[in-house]
Write a protein that holds these residues in place. Structure first.
Motif, PDB file in Angstrom:
ATOM      1  N   ALA A 177       0.829  -1.217   0.000  1.00 35.31           N
ATOM      2  CA  ALA A 177       0.000   0.000   0.000  1.00 35.31           C
ATOM      3  C   ALA A 177       0.858   1.259   0.000  1.00 35.31           C
ATOM      4  O   ALA A 177       0.572   2.216  -0.727  1.00 35.31           O
ATOM      5  CB  ALA A 177      -0.932  -0.010   1.208  1.00 35.31           C
ATOM      6  N   VAL A 178       1.914   1.269   0.786  1.00 39.22           N
ATOM      7  CA  VAL A 178       2.764   2.459   0.850  1.00 39.22           C
ATOM      8  C   VAL A 178       3.518   2.657  -0.460  1.00 39.22           C
ATOM      9  O   VAL A 178       3.912   3.779  -0.807  1.00 39.22           O
ATOM     10  CB  VAL A 178       3.732   2.382   2.055  1.00 39.22           C
ATOM     11  N   GLU A 179       3.683   1.584  -1.239  1.00 38.57           N
ATOM     12  CA  GLU A 179       4.291   1.674  -2.560  1.00 38.57           C
ATOM     13  C   GLU A 179       3.238   1.892  -3.655  1.00 38.57           C
ATOM     14  O   GLU A 179       3.554   1.921  -4.844  1.00 38.57           O
ATOM     15  CB  GLU A 179       5.080   0.395  -2.866  1.00 38.57           C
ATOM     16  N   HIS A 180       1.970   2.029  -3.237  1.00 38.26           N
ATOM     17  CA  HIS A 180       0.847   2.322  -4.143  1.00 38.26           C
ATOM     18  C   HIS A 180       0.603   1.217  -5.161  1.00 38.26           C
ATOM     19  O   HIS A 180       0.083   1.464  -6.259  1.00 38.26           O
ATOM     20  CB  HIS A 180       1.059   3.668  -4.847  1.00 38.26           C
ATOM     21  N   LEU A 181       0.973  -0.004  -4.803  1.00 37.79           N
ATOM     22  CA  LEU A 181       0.642  -1.158  -5.628  1.00 37.79           C
ATOM     23  C   LEU A 181      -0.697  -1.740  -5.212  1.00 37.79           C
ATOM     24  O   LEU A 181      -1.359  -2.440  -5.979  1.00 37.79           O
ATOM     25  CB  LEU A 181       1.739  -2.221  -5.513  1.00 37.79           C
ATOM     26  N   LEU A 182      -1.103  -1.443  -4.005  1.00 41.17           N
ATOM     27  CA  LEU A 182      -2.380  -1.835  -3.436  1.00 41.17           C
ATOM     28  C   LEU A 182      -3.015  -0.555  -2.888  1.00 41.17           C
ATOM     29  O   LEU A 182      -2.308   0.300  -2.352  1.00 41.17           O
ATOM     30  CB  LEU A 182      -2.146  -2.849  -2.309  1.00 41.17           C
ATOM     31  N   ALA A 183      -4.313  -0.395  -3.042  1.00 44.65           N
ATOM     32  CA  ALA A 183      -4.977   0.833  -2.581  1.00 44.65           C
ATOM     33  C   ALA A 183      -5.446   0.671  -1.133  1.00 44.65           C
ATOM     34  O   ALA A 183      -6.061  -0.341  -0.784  1.00 44.65           O
ATOM     35  CB  ALA A 183      -6.161   1.155  -3.476  1.00 44.65           C
ATOM     36  N   GLU A 184      -5.154   1.667  -0.315  1.00 46.28           N
ATOM     37  CA  GLU A 184      -5.638   1.692   1.065  1.00 46.28           C
ATOM     38  C   GLU A 184      -6.843   2.630   1.106  1.00 46.28           C
ATOM     39  O   GLU A 184      -6.695   3.849   0.983  1.00 46.28           O
ATOM     40  CB  GLU A 184      -4.546   2.167   2.022  1.00 46.28           C
ATOM     41  N   VAL A 185      -8.046   2.085   1.297  1.00 52.40           N
ATOM     42  CA  VAL A 185      -9.254   2.916   1.278  1.00 52.40           C
ATOM     43  C   VAL A 185      -9.632   3.416   2.670  1.00 52.40           C
ATOM     44  O   VAL A 185     -10.391   4.377   2.805  1.00 52.40           O
ATOM     45  CB  VAL A 185     -10.436   2.146   0.648  1.00 52.40           C
ATOM     46  N   ALA A 186      -9.114   2.762   3.691  1.00 56.75           N
ATOM     47  CA  ALA A 186      -9.297   3.161   5.092  1.00 56.75           C
ATOM     48  C   ALA A 186      -8.243   2.410   5.881  1.00 56.75           C
ATOM     49  O   ALA A 186      -7.661   1.436   5.375  1.00 56.75           O
ATOM     50  CB  ALA A 186     -10.700   2.803   5.584  1.00 56.75           C
ATOM     51  N   PRO A 187      -7.933   2.832   7.117  1.00 50.82           N
ATOM     52  CA  PRO A 187      -6.930   2.104   7.890  1.00 50.82           C
ATOM     53  C   PRO A 187      -7.261   0.614   7.988  1.00 50.82           C
ATOM     54  O   PRO A 187      -8.326   0.227   8.471  1.00 50.82           O
ATOM     55  CB  PRO A 187      -6.993   2.781   9.271  1.00 50.82           C
ATOM     56  N   GLY A 188      -6.348  -0.216   7.459  1.00 55.57           N
ATOM     57  CA  GLY A 188      -6.538  -1.663   7.522  1.00 55.57           C
ATOM     58  C   GLY A 188      -7.514  -2.218   6.503  1.00 55.57           C
ATOM     59  O   GLY A 188      -7.835  -3.409   6.554  1.00 55.57           O
ATOM     60  N   THR A 189      -7.973  -1.383   5.565  1.00 51.67           N
ATOM     61  CA  THR A 189      -8.905  -1.834   4.527  1.00 51.67           C
ATOM     62  C   THR A 189      -8.313  -1.509   3.157  1.00 51.67           C
ATOM     63  O   THR A 189      -7.825  -0.394   2.940  1.00 51.67           O
ATOM     64  CB  THR A 189     -10.279  -1.148   4.683  1.00 51.67           C
ATOM     65  N   TYR A 190      -8.394  -2.469   2.243  1.00 48.50           N
ATOM     66  CA  TYR A 190      -7.676  -2.340   0.973  1.00 48.50           C
ATOM     67  C   TYR A 190      -8.580  -2.623  -0.227  1.00 48.50           C
ATOM     68  O   TYR A 190      -9.612  -3.293  -0.108  1.00 48.50           O
ATOM     69  CB  TYR A 190      -6.479  -3.307   0.959  1.00 48.50           C
ATOM     70  N   ALA A 191      -8.129  -2.108  -1.368  1.00 44.93           N
ATOM     71  CA  ALA A 191      -8.806  -2.375  -2.643  1.00 44.93           C
ATOM     72  C   ALA A 191      -7.752  -2.775  -3.665  1.00 44.93           C
ATOM     73  O   ALA A 191      -6.605  -2.329  -3.610  1.00 44.93           O
ATOM     74  CB  ALA A 191      -9.568  -1.137  -3.114  1.00 44.93           C
ATOM     75  N   GLN A 192      -8.158  -3.624  -4.595  1.00 51.58           N
ATOM     76  CA  GLN A 192      -7.253  -4.029  -5.662  1.00 51.58           C
ATOM     77  C   GLN A 192      -7.000  -2.854  -6.613  1.00 51.58           C
ATOM     78  O   GLN A 192      -7.773  -1.900  -6.684  1.00 51.58           O
ATOM     79  CB  GLN A 192      -7.832  -5.208  -6.441  1.00 51.58           C
ATOM     80  N   THR A 193      -5.899  -2.943  -7.344  1.00 51.82           N
ATOM     81  CA  THR A 193      -5.519  -1.929  -8.325  1.00 51.82           C
ATOM     82  C   THR A 193      -5.325  -2.597  -9.684  1.00 51.82           C
ATOM     83  O   THR A 193      -5.372  -3.827  -9.797  1.00 51.82           O
ATOM     84  CB  THR A 193      -4.202  -1.239  -7.923  1.00 51.82           C
ATOM     85  N   GLU A 194      -5.098  -1.788 -10.702  1.00 49.56           N
ATOM     86  CA  GLU A 194      -4.803  -2.341 -12.021  1.00 49.56           C
ATOM     87  C   GLU A 194      -3.599  -3.270 -11.952  1.00 49.56           C
ATOM     88  O   GLU A 194      -3.548  -4.300 -12.631  1.00 49.56           O
ATOM     89  CB  GLU A 194      -4.538  -1.197 -13.011  1.00 49.56           C
ATOM     90  N   PHE A 195      -2.639  -2.903 -11.104  1.00 46.34           N
ATOM     91  CA  PHE A 195      -1.437  -3.734 -10.953  1.00 46.34           C
ATOM     92  C   PHE A 195      -1.775  -5.097 -10.355  1.00 46.34           C
ATOM     93  O   PHE A 195      -1.335  -6.130 -10.858  1.00 46.34           O
ATOM     94  CB  PHE A 195      -0.410  -3.014 -10.084  1.00 46.34           C
ATOM     95  N   THR A 196      -2.543  -5.132  -9.270  1.00 46.10           N
ATOM     96  CA  THR A 196      -2.839  -6.428  -8.634  1.00 46.10           C
ATOM     97  C   THR A 196      -3.748  -7.279  -9.506  1.00 46.10           C
ATOM     98  O   THR A 196      -3.667  -8.506  -9.485  1.00 46.10           O
ATOM     99  CB  THR A 196      -3.453  -6.242  -7.232  1.00 46.10           C
ATOM    100  N   PHE A 197      -4.616  -6.632 -10.297  1.00 43.90           N
ATOM    101  CA  PHE A 197      -5.407  -7.402 -11.267  1.00 43.90           C
ATOM    102  C   PHE A 197      -4.484  -8.065 -12.291  1.00 43.90           C
ATOM    103  O   PHE A 197      -4.704  -9.204 -12.708  1.00 43.90           O
ATOM    104  CB  PHE A 197      -6.413  -6.509 -11.976  1.00 43.90           C
ATOM    105  N   ALA A 198      -3.441  -7.335 -12.711  1.00 45.53           N
ATOM    106  CA  ALA A 198      -2.482  -7.903 -13.667  1.00 45.53           C
ATOM    107  C   ALA A 198      -1.777  -9.106 -13.055  1.00 45.53           C
ATOM    108  O   ALA A 198      -1.438 -10.067 -13.765  1.00 45.53           O
ATOM    109  CB  ALA A 198      -1.464  -6.849 -14.084  1.00 45.53           C
ATOM    110  N   MET A 199      -1.545  -9.086 -11.746  1.00 45.83           N
ATOM    111  CA  MET A 199      -0.901 -10.212 -11.076  1.00 45.83           C
ATOM    112  C   MET A 199      -1.761 -11.474 -11.098  1.00 45.83           C
ATOM    113  O   MET A 199      -1.268 -12.568 -10.819  1.00 45.83           O
ATOM    114  CB  MET A 199      -0.578  -9.845  -9.620  1.00 45.83           C
ATOM    115  N   CYS A 200      -3.036 -11.330 -11.444  1.00 41.67           N
ATOM    116  CA  CYS A 200      -3.918 -12.496 -11.535  1.00 41.67           C
ATOM    117  C   CYS A 200      -3.761 -13.237 -12.863  1.00 41.67           C
ATOM    118  O   CYS A 200      -4.301 -14.332 -13.019  1.00 41.67           O
ATOM    119  CB  CYS A 200      -5.382 -12.062 -11.374  1.00 41.67           C
ATOM    120  N   THR A 201      -3.064 -12.636 -13.818  1.00 36.90           N
ATOM    121  CA  THR A 201      -2.844 -13.300 -15.099  1.00 36.90           C
ATOM    122  C   THR A 201      -1.567 -14.131 -15.017  1.00 36.90           C
ATOM    123  O   THR A 201      -0.615 -13.753 -14.332  1.00 36.90           O
ATOM    124  CB  THR A 201      -2.707 -12.275 -16.236  1.00 36.90           C
TER     125      THR A 201
END
Length: 406
Positions: A119-143
């Motif tokens: 999250a601090v590297e902005h590869l994962l989105a932090e929407v609230a403390p301790g809560t996260y959302a996927q990003t275009e990057f993490t979706f790419a990691m699913c391929t």
């Protein structure tokens, strides 16, 4: 914190205003505002240069030697947990660390430590403390093709680079002290006497990871057809094979050509080792042919023989063998040799870091290298070719070297 520089013009207010304006501009910037791939490439280069000027020596050390390796570690653990894929399968919504821990079967406190770094590297989105959302990057990691990179780097490249300093020291820091079968990779894997490709042949799992990683890399690069005008191959063309993609993996490049010129599909040939072309993705009309480029080229008098990132895997002696196996099949004054390769610029600071990082990877893995224009001209000259033109694009790291038989 950066040290303030005395303002001899007495205009500190203007400087502060410029910094504030720049912050607003950067914070408001969206990727959708980029008009072209060339513009995006220029912006990345400018941003990288700006960051290098802005950071203190310690911040630079931390970014390259601490933060980036920690990203590699965090991604590897998350990929081992299949975190991003399980998250996607569960609906992709915002999730707490506790929910992600339950999803993966990982201890929450342990997982949270890796999530924080991503999250601090902005590869994962932090929407609230301790809560996260996927990003275009993490979706790419699913391929499979992008998701292979953390595994490939962890199990193949990083161990090789770790071994390199001692190997080079023990061999007197000689550029030619590494060989295809006795280099840093062989020391790291205890496989002296085998090339990395011999190793992959007996380690199918790692071979699959490598092929997926290379496919992902190839799929995202600027298309070779945006660098080289494919219509050139259609001028004064005669019957017979049009394009042979030598060592073409599963066919991304030949498929791009087929889509650009669908009426030529039956005159296209994809070649690679049997285990590779078995997964070919090109259209049904394209001829898929198992072939080892260290053996004589069986397709004669094609308009073009195309090799993408093949010769950079091999030192000059082996690269010459590959070229010499092609030459007898080529028709003088008609057949073209097209090499899609990095050409290292003399003024290297204007290049992408990919150029130099790949060069160091080739050194350790294959005792090979990325080549300068002079190196390419010399190598091709030794094999009996002359360079007609080197095609480039601001949007591409690689070039197309067009050559013919002397």
């Amino acid at each position: 914190m950066t040290k303030a520089t005395p303002n001899t013009n007495g205009d500190s207010g203007h400087s502060a205003g410029c910094s504030t304006d720049l912050l607003h501009l950067l914070n408001a910037f969206e990727n959708t505002s980029i008009d072209s791939e060339i513009e995006r490439s220029q912006l990345i280069s400018a941003a990288t240069t700006f960051l290098a000027r802005l950071q203190s020596p310690w911040e630079t050390i931390r970014r390259h030697l601490v933060d980036s390796p920690a990203v590699q570690l965090s991604l590897k653990v998350c990929m081992d947990l299949e975190l991003f894929q399980k998250w996607k399968d569960a609906g992709n919504g915002d999730k707490t660390a506790a929910e992600l821990a339950q999803l993966t079967g990982c201890d929450e406190e342990l997982l949270q430590r890796f999530l924080r770094h991503l999250a601090v590297e902005h590869l994962l989105a932090e929407v609230a403390p301790g809560t996260y959302a996927q990003t275009e990057f993490t979706f790419a990691m699913c391929t499979p093709h992008f998701g292979a990179w953390p595994q490939y780097m962890h199990e193949t490249v990083l161990d090789t680079w770790k071994a390199m300093p001692k190997v080079l020291a023990d061999r007197g820091y000689k550029n030619d002290s590494l060989t295809v079968i006795d280099g840093a990779f062989q020391v790291a894997t205890h496989t002296t006497g085998q090339s990395i490709f011999d190793y992959f042949a007996s380690h199918p799992g790692q071979a699959k990871t490598f092929n997926n990683a290379m496919t992902g890399y190839g799929a995202e690069r600027c298309s070779w057809l945006d660098i080289f005008p494919s219509t050139n191959l259609l001028e004064n063309v005669v019957e017979g094979p049009l394009l042979v993609d030598v060592g073409g993996n599963i066919g991304h490049d030949v498929e791009k050509f087929r889509k650009r010129h669908p009426d030529k599909a039956s005159r296209l040939v994809l070649q690679d080792l049997p285990a590779v072309v078995g997964d070919a993705i090109c259209g049904d009309q394209v001829q898929v042919m198992p072939h080892n480029f260290f053996e004589p080229q069986p397709v004669r008098h094609a308009r073009a023989y195309y090799l993408h990132s093949v010769l950079h895997d091999w030192p000059d002696a082996n690269a010459l063998q590959i070229l010499e196996n092609l030459k007898p099949a080529m028709k003088h004054g008609y057949s073209k040799l097209l090499l899609n390769e990095i050409v290292v610029l003399d003024r290297i600071s204007t290049s992408s870091p990919q150029v130099t990082s790949f060069d160091l990877a080739m050194m350790g893995l294959c005792a090979a290298q990325e080549r300068t224009e002079l190196m390419w001209r010399t190598l091709l000259g030794r094999a009996g070719f002359k360079v007609i033109k080197i095609w480039t694009s601001e949007a591409a790291v690689e070039s197309i070297i067009e050559a013919e038989i002397v």
